[in-house]
Design an enzyme around this catalytic site. Structure first.
Site, short mmCIF file in Angstrom:
data_model
loop_
_atom_site.label_atom_id
_atom_site.label_comp_id
_atom_site.label_asym_id
_atom_site.label_seq_id
_atom_site.Cartn_x
_atom_site.Cartn_y
_atom_site.Cartn_z
N SER A 191 1.17 -1.50 -0.20
CA SER A 191 -0.33 -0.48 -0.22
C SER A 191 1.04 1.30 0.38
CB SER A 191 -1.30 0.07 1.75
OG SER A 191 -0.19 -0.29 2.33
N HIS B 254 -4.74 -3.72 -2.76
CA HIS B 254 -4.51 -2.57 -4.32
C HIS B 254 -4.33 -2.85 -5.38
CE1 HIS B 254 -4.34 0.97 -1.27
NE2 HIS B 254 -4.23 -0.23 -0.32
N LYS C 186 -12.03 1.03 -2.31
CA LYS C 186 -10.38 1.51 -3.44
C LYS C 186 -11.02 1.24 -4.21
CE LYS C 186 -8.03 0.66 0.65
NZ LYS C 186 -6.64 -0.12 1.28
C1 LIG Z 1 -7.05 0.44 2.70
C2 LIG Z 1 -6.01 -1.31 2.90
C3 LIG Z 1 -6.48 -2.33 4.23
C4 LIG Z 1 -8.30 -1.51 4.83
O1 LIG Z 1 -9.29 -2.01 4.07
P1 LIG Z 1 -10.69 -1.25 4.30
O2 LIG Z 1 -11.64 -1.68 4.05
O3 LIG Z 1 -10.49 0.18 4.42
O4 LIG Z 1 -10.77 -0.65 6.42
C5 LIG Z 1 -6.50 -3.44 4.26
N1 LIG Z 1 -5.32 -3.91 4.36
C6 LIG Z 1 -4.28 -3.59 2.91
C7 LIG Z 1 -3.73 -3.62 2.13
C8 LIG Z 1 -4.69 -1.45 2.66
O5 LIG Z 1 -4.57 -1.17 1.76
#
Ligand SMILES: *Cc1c(COP(=O)(O)O)cnc(C)c1O
Length: 392
Positions: free
Chosen positions: A175, A203, A235
């Site tokens: 991330s 991602h 995302k």
């Molecule tokens: C953003 C993210 C999460 C968390 O997801 P949310 O739905 O925002 O709680 C989990 N793992 C990774 C790798 C992330 O980038």
């Protein structure tokens, strides 16, 4: 009592104090923040789906017939048709036998990891894994061995010297660095050393692979290769929530055991409906991924020509490495004065001494947006030069 005020002051002194920015209106590159127009390069809405009218319409229609609230947990009376249909779509999208819809990625990681490993087991976790994975490992009470980022050799040494039930867990796309995990090699190691592989493709989903099916699909890795696939929906998918996909048996097991699934209220059905609509669009609209790839290539070329240090990433996450916290903040502030929003990422989100600007690109950006960013970066280059001279 602990001196909370002193701790906050210490953070301020170290350039680590965090503040929240207030946004008005829809999430899109042209943001309004505190009444001011800014061009944003920091959202995870990689395909520009978050404010698509098709998704609002799907949510509004679902709300008109189903109401708003989730009302109860899935195991009491909260499991709605809309959730069920989304799970079937997610299973199909990822090429898995079954899927389970969670309220957030954070909860999915906490619930899945702590359900699949426990006392006496060992979890192998990439050093740069997301905070929710780290917390899931802690919650599990298993022994945790963190291996150097992407280092398959180091992981193999650890795996070969460990007995008992083993779990290997990794981000698909990291991330804060934007690089992709060595998934094929990890899958091979897990087969050889009888470890269960968990990939969190928060991602990669929507962005990589055929029809945006993610980093695991890009490599053609099956359910046998990667038995536990986690994805988030806030995302690139542009809505909210997360899921885990895999063999039926594993999903059944998680329904019994994943406490963050069991003891929480089901998401509003309308969110599930909007998510199903988004998945359909994502699969169909390859042109969005093509446009995004073009922006990524143009950004990398432009920023490196300006002498910025980029990281080996081919994804929409394109960090500019800076190093020290204050310089990262100064660069971010100088860009903001030019109407550009690029956040500085500091420890503990990234390792000490690796503060950076996390530039993210989206299919909703135009080539003109990108030129504006590169022009801003050209004007701010001197900030880095000045700091470097000071350091010498
Ligand atoms: C953003 C993210 C999460 C968390 O997801 P949310 O739905 O925002 O709680 C989990 N793992 C990774 C790798 C992330 O980038």
């Amino acid at each position: 009592m602990r001196d909370f005020a002193a701790e906050l002051e210490h953070r301020k002194q170290a350039g680590l104090y965090r503040t929240r920015r207030q946004i008005s209106g829809p999430q899109q590159p042209a943001l309004v923040s505190d009444g001011r127009a800014l061009l944003s390069f920091c959202s995870n809405d990689y395909l520009g789906m978050a404010s698509r009218p098709e998704l609002s319409r799907a949510a509004a229609e679902s709300m008109a017939s189903n109401g708003v609230g989730g009302a109860a947990s899935h195991l009491i009376c909260g499991h709605h048709d809309a959730h069920h249909q989304l799970e079937q779509r997610l299973a199909e999208f990822t090429g898995r036998s079954a899927a389970l819809f969670f309220s957030t990625g954070y909860m999915a990681n906490m619930g899945v990891i702590s359900a699949l490993a426990g006392r006496g087991d060992t979890i192998f976790s990439d050093r740069l894994n997301h905070a929710s994975i780290i917390d899931g490992c802690i919650l599990s009470r298993a022994r945790v061995r963190r291996y150097p980022h992407g280092d398959v050799k180091a992981l193999e040494e650890l795996l070969s010297s460990t007995d008992g039930h083993k779990l290997v867990v990794t981000d698909g796309v990291f991330s804060m660095d934007g690089d992709v995990a060595p998934l094929a090699e990890l899958a091979r190691l897990c087969r050889v050393y009888d470890a269960l592989l968990v990939v969190d493709d928060a991602h990669g989903l929507g962005v990589l692979g055929p029809e945006g099916r993610g980093s695991v699909a890009e490599l053609g890795l099956s359910e046998t290769d990667v038995p536990v696939l986690i994805g988030t929906l806030g995302k690139a998918v542009g809505t909210s929530g997360a899921f885990v996909a895999g063999p039926r048996l594993l999903i059944d097991y998680l329904v019994q055991k994943a406490r963050t699934y069991i003891y929480t209220t089901a998401m509003p059905p309308a969110i599930a409906s909007a998510t199903s609509t988004s998945l359909d669009l994502i699969r169909r609209e390859q042109h969005r991924r093509d446009h995004l790839d073009g922006l990524i290539a143009a950004f990398r070329k432009g920023a490196s020509e300006l002498g910025y240090e980029l990281m080996p990433s081919r994804t929409p996450i394109q960090p500019i490495m800076v190093g020290d916290n204050w310089t990262a903040l100064a660069l971010s502030q100088a860009l903001e004065q030019r109407g550009l929003l690029v956040t500085a990422i500091r420890p503990p989100t990234v390792p000490e001494g690796e503060a950076r600007l996390r530039v993210t690109l989206s299919a909703a950006h135009t080539q003109a947006d990108l030129r504006q960013l590169l022009n801003g970066l050209a004007e701010c280059r001197q900030i880095l030069d000045a700091r470097e001279k000071q350091a010498v």
